[in-house]
Design a protein around this motif. Structure first.
Motif, PDB file in Angstrom:
ATOM      1  N   PHE B  95       0.823  -1.221   0.000  1.00  0.00           N
ATOM      2  CA  PHE B  95       0.000   0.000   0.000  1.00  0.00           C
ATOM      3  C   PHE B  95       0.856   1.271   0.000  1.00  0.00           C
ATOM      4  O   PHE B  95       0.401   2.337  -0.439  1.00  0.00           O
ATOM      5  CB  PHE B  95      -0.937   0.006   1.214  1.00  0.00           C
ATOM      6  CG  PHE B  95      -0.253   0.238   2.538  1.00  0.00           C
ATOM      7  CD1 PHE B  95       0.239  -0.819   3.288  1.00  0.00           C
ATOM      8  CD2 PHE B  95      -0.102   1.518   3.046  1.00  0.00           C
ATOM      9  CE1 PHE B  95       0.874  -0.615   4.501  1.00  0.00           C
ATOM     10  CE2 PHE B  95       0.530   1.738   4.271  1.00  0.00           C
ATOM     11  CZ  PHE B  95       1.021   0.675   4.994  1.00  0.00           C
ATOM     12  N   ARG B  96       2.124   1.156   0.474  1.00  0.00           N
ATOM     13  CA  ARG B  96       2.975   2.341   0.548  1.00  0.00           C
ATOM     14  C   ARG B  96       3.257   2.897  -0.852  1.00  0.00           C
ATOM     15  O   ARG B  96       3.373   4.102  -1.048  1.00  0.00           O
ATOM     16  CB  ARG B  96       4.282   1.986   1.275  1.00  0.00           C
ATOM     17  CG  ARG B  96       4.065   1.653   2.758  1.00  0.00           C
ATOM     18  CD  ARG B  96       5.286   1.080   3.430  1.00  0.00           C
ATOM     19  NE  ARG B  96       5.610  -0.253   2.943  1.00  0.00           N
ATOM     20  CZ  ARG B  96       6.560  -1.016   3.471  1.00  0.00           C
ATOM     21  NH1 ARG B  96       7.300  -0.576   4.487  1.00  0.00           N
ATOM     22  NH2 ARG B  96       6.799  -2.231   2.980  1.00  0.00           N
ATOM     23  N   ARG B  97       3.364   1.976  -1.838  1.00  0.00           N
ATOM     24  CA  ARG B  97       3.616   2.446  -3.206  1.00  0.00           C
ATOM     25  C   ARG B  97       2.368   3.125  -3.775  1.00  0.00           C
ATOM     26  O   ARG B  97       2.467   4.005  -4.632  1.00  0.00           O
ATOM     27  CB  ARG B  97       4.043   1.261  -4.110  1.00  0.00           C
ATOM     28  CG  ARG B  97       5.306   0.536  -3.601  1.00  0.00           C
ATOM     29  CD  ARG B  97       6.573   1.371  -3.642  1.00  0.00           C
ATOM     30  NE  ARG B  97       6.692   2.378  -2.587  1.00  0.00           N
ATOM     31  CZ  ARG B  97       7.123   2.146  -1.346  1.00  0.00           C
ATOM     32  NH1 ARG B  97       7.488   0.927  -0.987  1.00  0.00           N
ATOM     33  NH2 ARG B  97       7.198   3.122  -0.457  1.00  0.00           N
ATOM     34  N   ASP B 100       2.396   6.639  -2.428  1.00  0.00           N
ATOM     35  CA  ASP B 100       3.433   7.474  -3.045  1.00  0.00           C
ATOM     36  C   ASP B 100       2.876   8.282  -4.211  1.00  0.00           C
ATOM     37  O   ASP B 100       3.428   9.315  -4.579  1.00  0.00           O
ATOM     38  CB  ASP B 100       4.571   6.586  -3.609  1.00  0.00           C
ATOM     39  CG  ASP B 100       5.504   6.055  -2.531  1.00  0.00           C
ATOM     40  OD1 ASP B 100       6.248   5.084  -2.827  1.00  0.00           O
ATOM     41  OD2 ASP B 100       5.485   6.590  -1.406  1.00  0.00           O
ATOM     42  N   ALA B 122      -1.400   6.551   7.401  1.00  0.00           N
ATOM     43  CA  ALA B 122      -0.409   6.782   6.344  1.00  0.00           C
ATOM     44  C   ALA B 122      -1.037   7.556   5.184  1.00  0.00           C
ATOM     45  O   ALA B 122      -0.383   8.399   4.562  1.00  0.00           O
ATOM     46  CB  ALA B 122       0.168   5.455   5.855  1.00  0.00           C
ATOM     47  N   ALA B 124      -3.498   9.768   5.421  1.00  0.00           N
ATOM     48  CA  ALA B 124      -3.604  11.166   5.852  1.00  0.00           C
ATOM     49  C   ALA B 124      -2.241  11.845   5.771  1.00  0.00           C
ATOM     50  O   ALA B 124      -2.120  12.982   5.310  1.00  0.00           O
ATOM     51  CB  ALA B 124      -4.144  11.246   7.284  1.00  0.00           C
ATOM     52  N   GLN B 125      -1.202  11.147   6.196  1.00  0.00           N
ATOM     53  CA  GLN B 125       0.156  11.706   6.141  1.00  0.00           C
ATOM     54  C   GLN B 125       0.579  11.984   4.700  1.00  0.00           C
ATOM     55  O   GLN B 125       1.408  12.858   4.446  1.00  0.00           O
ATOM     56  CB  GLN B 125       1.156  10.740   6.804  1.00  0.00           C
ATOM     57  CG  GLN B 125       0.987  10.628   8.310  1.00  0.00           C
ATOM     58  CD  GLN B 125       1.730   9.441   8.901  1.00  0.00           C
ATOM     59  OE1 GLN B 125       2.196   8.559   8.174  1.00  0.00           O
ATOM     60  NE2 GLN B 125       1.832   9.416  10.219  1.00  0.00           N
ATOM     61  N   ALA B 126      -0.008  11.223   3.768  1.00  0.00           N
ATOM     62  CA  ALA B 126       0.311  11.406   2.350  1.00  0.00           C
ATOM     63  C   ALA B 126      -0.663  12.370   1.661  1.00  0.00           C
ATOM     64  O   ALA B 126      -0.605  12.531   0.441  1.00  0.00           O
ATOM     65  CB  ALA B 126       0.289  10.049   1.631  1.00  0.00           C
ATOM     66  N   GLY B 127      -1.570  12.960   2.437  1.00  0.00           N
ATOM     67  CA  GLY B 127      -2.462  13.981   1.898  1.00  0.00           C
ATOM     68  C   GLY B 127      -3.728  13.451   1.250  1.00  0.00           C
ATOM     69  O   GLY B 127      -4.388  14.163   0.489  1.00  0.00           O
TER      70      GLY B 127
END
Lengths: 271, 415
Positions: B95-97, B100, B122, B124-127
């Protein structure tokens, strides 16, 4: 003792969807508990690795004894937890992990040395570390000592949980991890330093956020926000404001900058 | 860095037209046609890039619910069972990709609950804005962390249950809500009893389940994620994960958010929690969820919620169901309540995203509902009455209970 324990266990339900339709099993737990901590070793002897199975009653019994112990006065809890810790040795690793997880629920400082002995173990190191992180009291020195020689995944586990414990004494080795080749280790160390709230590392976290990309950048940035929060909690208002201003620049024009601006505005209004 | 209007991204357009400060989002870039909004294309202000993380079970429905009222383009799907087909362009296992990607604005989360908080945070942290399946979380500490993350980054969160929208449209419920929020009812004699429908037996696990080889297309380590890495058992994955404490909390977690979210809104408890919790249940298994009878939860003002499972031992019979009305107040206070304005309408996810406001099923409200389920399950598992502090979100004088509220996670995952 053995015969009585076997008799009680034979009457135990297996749990899950197989519980009897009334509260009689609670009395069985109480009867077992009344036999004292020596019952622990007898039940542990009946536990088997997952691939063998057939020990559902023993697992249910031991788990509920751990829960009952946790609800007693500290002397009774300690006696039971000590017996559990003593029973780990020599068992298959899957059984050892199960016992360690019971200590995560009912253990206290008295079992820290027993759990710490497993920290270097590739398989049991993480469960032991999580149990120590849950126990908290007296755990940080054990994790810090293990970190000195740890590599790879175990190092990551220890760094993370030193952050969970907010161990200020661990700041120096954590700081070194900010330059590690592993993204996971860099970002986890950033979070750990932020959670500890070591203000000297505020600039390092912003610098890390600038260097990283994507998910890692978002995590490092959030670590910096967490640092700002911890600085506020410890009364370091000036350092907090300075850090938020740097985050505003870092996230200029984006939701990150907006987040920093919101916090700066709130701080200004509360003066 | 300057941009011209015809190179505006959707989010930049919203920033300029919303009350928030509007500035350049990022460096100059080549923007695809669909963003510019050429002939036959929806203009950029109205199109959202989106991804679904956790495609099994309710995942597609969650994505659909997220898309209601919005023009959404699905740009990615992510699942730990995609090892055999992931291309890291539109199909992912990590999911991190997905997070990104700058062209993705919205995330629908359909994973099992042990991943809900981490992916939401994560995102939310990525907008990104998030619609997340219920139950919102696996633990109380996770819920608080989600609330803080969405507050910090001013992102929209909506949990995947919508009963409160209907509840808030009912006149009787609205009156109850108004009375409870007025602060005039000092002692509440209300009793809400929810009977049945919690799938207790259905989602009770088999303690004799045996390990099996990990399927070749499944990233088992990533599936376990923050939960302990244990031998693969088929029932730990794919819907039946509900039967394992490591991933969820049985039928109570599965159905409880549906059952109690409208109740929480109606009774005005979106910002607090019970102070006393007591369960009637047999000893719990350490790994699999099991049977239970009922749970009674009492608030500081006297209000009582009861979860009466109806599937084990005798039913709950301590109190009778009781509503509240204006008659519970003095004549003077009744008049005060009548003059109070109606509550603000609950915003749908689409409205919240467009207006940059909180959705009706926002993080704090959803967290308070899932807290009911977690407290109930903790009382079931420990076999003890609990006293809870809704401000500190800690149980009083029960260390083991607090170790179930906050559970250490497997690295590199943490709150």
């Amino acid at each position: 003792m053995n015969e009585l324990v076997n008799k009680l266990l034979a009457a135990f339900p297996r749990g899950g969807g197989n519980s009897p339709g009334d509260a009689s099993a609670r009395k069985l737990v109480a009867e077992l508990f009344a036999l004292g901590p020596n019952v622990v070793a007898e039940i542990v002897a009946l536990l088997k690795p997952a691939e063998e199975g057939g020990d559902a009653q023993a697992r249910l019994a031991l788990h509920n004894l751990a829960t009952m112990a946790a609800g007693q006065d500290d002397a009774a809890r300690k006696a039971f937890a000590t017996a559990l810790a003593a029973a780990i040795k020599g068992r298959p690793s899957g059984v050892q992990a199960f016992i360690i997880r019971q200590l995560q629920l009912c253990g206290g400082p008295e079992v820290v040395p027993a759990l710490a002995a497993f920290l270097p173990d590739e398989t049991l190191g993480e469960p032991a570390c999580l149990a120590l992180a849950a126990i908290r009291q007296g755990a940080a020195p054990a994790l810090a000592a293990a970190l000195e020689k740890a590599q790879g995944r175990l190092k990551l586990v220890l760094v993370q949980n030193l952050g969970v414990l907010r161990d200020a004494a661990a700041v120096k080795p954590l700081r070194a991890c900010l330059e590690d080749e592993s993204i996971d280790l860099r970002v986890t160390a950033a979070w750990a330093l932020a959670n500890i709230g070591s203000g000297d590392d505020a600039r390092r976290l912003v610098a890390l956020a600038r260097r990283e990309e994507g998910y890692a950048r978002a995590k490092a940035t959030d670590a910096a926000f967490l640092m700002a929060q911890r600085l506020g909690e410890s009364g370091e208002a000036t350092e907090r404001t300075q850090l938020l201003k740097e985050l505003r620049v870092l996230g200029d024009g984006s939701y990150v900058g907006g987040a920093a601006e919101k916090l700066l505005d709130a701080a200004e209004k509360s003066r | 860095m300057a941009t011209s209007n015809n190179k505006l991204t959707r989010r930049r357009f919203l920033q300029k037209t919303s009350a928030a400060a509007s500035t350049v989002f990022g460096p100059f870039m080549i923007v695809p046609r669909h963003v510019i909004g050429g002939q036959g294309q929806t203009p950029p202000s109205e199109t959202f890039g989106a991804a679904l993380i956790g495609v099994g079970g309710q995942g597609p429905n969650t994505f659909k619910a997220m898309s209601n009222g919005l023009n959404v383009r699905k740009l990615a799907e992510c699942d730990v069972k995609f090892l055999d087909r992931a291309d890291n362009k539109s199909i992912y296992t990590d999911f991190r990709r997905v997070l990104d990607r700058k062209d993705i604005d919205l995330i629908a989360i359909g994973t099992p609950p042990h991943w809900h908080a981490l992916i939401s945070i994560a995102a939310a942290q990525a907008g990104k804005d998030v619609m997340c399946e219920k139950p919102m979380t696996r633990t109380i500490a996770e819920g608080r962390a989600v609330v803080e993350a969405f507050k910090r980054y001013n992102r929209v969160f909506q949990v995947g249950t919508f009963g409160r929208f209907g509840a808030s449209g009912n006149a009787n419920n609205r009156q109850t809500h108004k009375i409870m929020r007025s602060g005039l009812l000092k002692t509440c004699e209300g009793v809400v009893i929810h009977r049945g429908g919690l799938k207790i037996k259905e989602w009770s696990g088999d303690p004799d389940a045996m390990p099996a080889p990990v399927p070749k297309n499944l990233d088992w380590d990533m599936y376990c994620g923050p939960s302990p890495l244990k031998p693969f058992t088929p029932s730990r994955f794919g819907g039946t994960h509900r039967k394992w404490w490591d991933y969820e909390g049985g039928g109570l977690s599965d159905m409880g958010q549906h059952a109690f979210d409208p109740v929480n809104w109606t009774w005005g408890k979106d910002d607090t929690s019970p102070v006393e919790i007591e369960a009637h249940a047999p000893p719990a298994h350490p790994e699999v969820t099991g049977m239970w009878g009922w749970v009674e939860l009492k608030y500081a003002d006297g209000l009582t919620f009861v979860m009466d499972g109806g599937e084990w031992d005798t039913p709950y019979d301590r109190k009778k169901e009781r509503g509240i009305s204006l008659a519970d107040l003095s004549a003077a206070d009744q008049e005060k309540v009548k003059t109070l304005p109606d509550h603000e309408p609950l915003l749908s996810f689409a409205e919240a995203v467009k207006q940059r406001k909180q959705a009706g099923g926002n993080a704090e409200a959803a967290h308070r509902t899932s807290t009911l389920l977690h407290l109930a399950n903790i009382s079931i598992r420990l076999g003890r009455k609990l006293r809870y502090d809704p401000e500190k979100e800690q149980v009083t004088s029960d260390e083991e209970a607090n170790r179930l509220i906050t559970q250490p996670m497997r690295a590199p995952w943490h709150l």
